[in-house]
Write a protein that holds these residues in place. Sequence first.
Motif, PDB file in Angstrom:
ATOM      1  N   GLU A 126      68.527   8.321 -17.763  1.00 18.57           N
ATOM      2  CA  GLU A 126      69.825   7.937 -18.340  1.00 18.57           C
ATOM      3  C   GLU A 126      69.808   8.063 -19.866  1.00 18.57           C
ATOM      4  O   GLU A 126      70.806   8.457 -20.472  1.00 18.57           O
ATOM      5  N   GLN A 127      68.681   7.723 -20.479  1.00 19.89           N
ATOM      6  CA  GLN A 127      68.569   7.848 -21.931  1.00 19.89           C
ATOM      7  C   GLN A 127      68.607   9.321 -22.366  1.00 19.89           C
ATOM      8  O   GLN A 127      69.225   9.665 -23.366  1.00 19.89           O
ATOM      9  N   VAL A 128      67.951  10.178 -21.588  1.00 17.18           N
ATOM     10  CA  VAL A 128      67.958  11.614 -21.885  1.00 17.18           C
ATOM     11  C   VAL A 128      69.378  12.149 -21.809  1.00 17.18           C
ATOM     12  O   VAL A 128      69.829  12.879 -22.697  1.00 17.18           O
ATOM     13  N   THR A 129      70.084  11.778 -20.752  1.00 15.92           N
ATOM     14  CA  THR A 129      71.456  12.236 -20.568  1.00 15.92           C
ATOM     15  C   THR A 129      72.332  11.807 -21.737  1.00 15.92           C
ATOM     16  O   THR A 129      73.094  12.603 -22.292  1.00 15.92           O
ATOM     17  N   LYS A 130      72.206  10.567 -22.136  1.00 10.26           N
ATOM     18  CA  LYS A 130      73.007  10.042 -23.251  1.00 10.26           C
ATOM     19  C   LYS A 130      72.627  10.740 -24.571  1.00 10.26           C
ATOM     20  O   LYS A 130      73.492  11.103 -25.359  1.00 10.26           O
ATOM     21  N   ARG A 164      59.262  15.021 -25.339  1.00 13.63           N
ATOM     22  CA  ARG A 164      59.946  15.822 -26.362  1.00 13.63           C
ATOM     23  C   ARG A 164      60.112  17.273 -25.892  1.00 13.63           C
ATOM     24  O   ARG A 164      61.179  17.860 -26.055  1.00 13.63           O
ATOM     25  N   ASP A 165      59.061  17.859 -25.315  1.00 10.42           N
ATOM     26  CA  ASP A 165      59.153  19.236 -24.820  1.00 10.42           C
ATOM     27  C   ASP A 165      60.245  19.374 -23.758  1.00 10.42           C
ATOM     28  O   ASP A 165      61.022  20.327 -23.771  1.00 10.42           O
ATOM     29  N   GLN A 166      60.285  18.441 -22.823  1.00 13.57           N
ATOM     30  CA  GLN A 166      61.289  18.502 -21.765  1.00 13.57           C
ATOM     31  C   GLN A 166      62.701  18.366 -22.334  1.00 13.57           C
ATOM     32  O   GLN A 166      63.622  19.067 -21.894  1.00 13.57           O
ATOM     33  N   ILE A 167      62.878  17.486 -23.291  1.00 10.88           N
ATOM     34  CA  ILE A 167      64.191  17.292 -23.907  1.00 10.88           C
ATOM     35  C   ILE A 167      64.606  18.556 -24.664  1.00 10.88           C
ATOM     36  O   ILE A 167      65.765  18.984 -24.599  1.00 10.88           O
ATOM     37  N   ALA A 168      63.670  19.192 -25.355  1.00 10.09           N
ATOM     38  CA  ALA A 168      63.967  20.447 -26.049  1.00 10.09           C
ATOM     39  C   ALA A 168      64.398  21.521 -25.047  1.00 10.09           C
ATOM     40  O   ALA A 168      65.386  22.235 -25.271  1.00 10.09           O
ATOM     41  N   HIS A 169      63.681  21.621 -23.937  1.00 13.90           N
ATOM     42  CA  HIS A 169      64.065  22.585 -22.902  1.00 13.90           C
ATOM     43  C   HIS A 169      65.455  22.263 -22.354  1.00 13.90           C
ATOM     44  O   HIS A 169      66.272  23.171 -22.131  1.00 13.90           O
ATOM     45  N   LEU A 170      65.739  20.999 -22.131  1.00 16.95           N
ATOM     46  CA  LEU A 170      67.044  20.608 -21.594  1.00 16.95           C
ATOM     47  C   LEU A 170      68.176  20.930 -22.565  1.00 16.95           C
ATOM     48  O   LEU A 170      69.274  21.312 -22.140  1.00 16.95           O
ATOM     49  N   MET A 171      67.931  20.794 -23.849  1.00 16.62           N
ATOM     50  CA  MET A 171      68.958  21.130 -24.845  1.00 16.62           C
ATOM     51  C   MET A 171      69.303  22.614 -24.730  1.00 16.62           C
ATOM     52  O   MET A 171      70.473  22.994 -24.723  1.00 16.62           O
ATOM     53  N   PHE A 172      68.267  23.440 -24.613  1.00 16.91           N
ATOM     54  CA  PHE A 172      68.484  24.879 -24.456  1.00 16.91           C
ATOM     55  C   PHE A 172      69.192  25.181 -23.132  1.00 16.91           C
ATOM     56  O   PHE A 172      70.174  25.929 -23.095  1.00 16.91           O
ATOM     57  N   ILE A 173      68.721  24.590 -22.054  1.00 13.63           N
ATOM     58  CA  ILE A 173      69.301  24.829 -20.727  1.00 13.63           C
ATOM     59  C   ILE A 173      70.779  24.453 -20.717  1.00 13.63           C
ATOM     60  O   ILE A 173      71.609  25.189 -20.178  1.00 13.63           O
ATOM     61  N   ALA A 174      71.104  23.319 -21.300  1.00 15.40           N
ATOM     62  CA  ALA A 174      72.489  22.835 -21.295  1.00 15.40           C
ATOM     63  C   ALA A 174      73.442  23.858 -21.902  1.00 15.40           C
ATOM     64  O   ALA A 174      74.561  24.036 -21.427  1.00 15.40           O
ATOM     65  N   LEU A 175      73.005  24.540 -22.939  1.00 16.92           N
ATOM     66  CA  LEU A 175      73.858  25.537 -23.586  1.00 16.92           C
ATOM     67  C   LEU A 175      73.763  26.910 -22.917  1.00 16.92           C
ATOM     68  O   LEU A 175      74.773  27.580 -22.723  1.00 16.92           O
ATOM     69  N   ALA A 176      72.574  27.309 -22.537  1.00 12.99           N
ATOM     70  CA  ALA A 176      72.381  28.651 -22.000  1.00 12.99           C
ATOM     71  C   ALA A 176      72.832  28.797 -20.549  1.00 12.99           C
ATOM     72  O   ALA A 176      73.093  29.912 -20.098  1.00 12.99           O
ATOM     73  N   LYS A 177      72.967  27.689 -19.828  1.00 17.42           N
ATOM     74  CA  LYS A 177      73.356  27.774 -18.410  1.00 17.42           C
ATOM     75  C   LYS A 177      74.760  28.347 -18.233  1.00 17.42           C
ATOM     76  O   LYS A 177      75.103  28.811 -17.151  1.00 17.42           O
TER      77      LYS A 177
END
Length: 175
Positions: free
Chosen positions: A32-36, A74-87
């Motif tokens: 939930e914190q990651v999502t927020k 931190r690595d997972q959050i960085a990947h998620l930031m990229f995924i969120a935009l590139a998807k």
Amino acid sequence: MKEEQKQALARWVGDFRLPRYREIPDVGLYLEQVTKYLSGYLAPVGEVTLTPSMITNYVKKDLITNPVKKQYSRDQIAHLMFIALAKSVLSLEDLREFIRLQERTYTTQRAYDYFCDELENMLLFVFGLTETVENIGEDSSDEKTMLRNCIIAVTNKIYLEKYIRAVAAECPKGN
């Protein structure tokens, strides 16, 4: 489009900034914190959604590694930031391969920081706030070229969505 809307978009683009790798929390965040956290940075972009179930699905589809003790690094959050935009421009299968290619060439920190710099660079160019694209980074690898092209596609999509919404807001329905 009205001049005030153009100025508002220009301000948004000029102010938009993703956190750099070292600025991402390194304490481990729960789902939930990651999502927020991600939503807070990505909300200005537009319809970029990332739900807890989507993140769980990305783990299942091997786009990111499993959280440790239900906490995301931190690595997972960085990947998620990229995924969120590139998807919006790549399939999940292509995203998985894209991330693997990047990991073979660069550290997560280097790839993610380049992604942030290049995204902000391209947004300024695509929205007409700079006349040229700045050359970012030191090398000219195929992976860097691929990332730049992915970012070009993402920024053009953001541009189109923002301008379509702005123009549509000017015209009442039925006209």
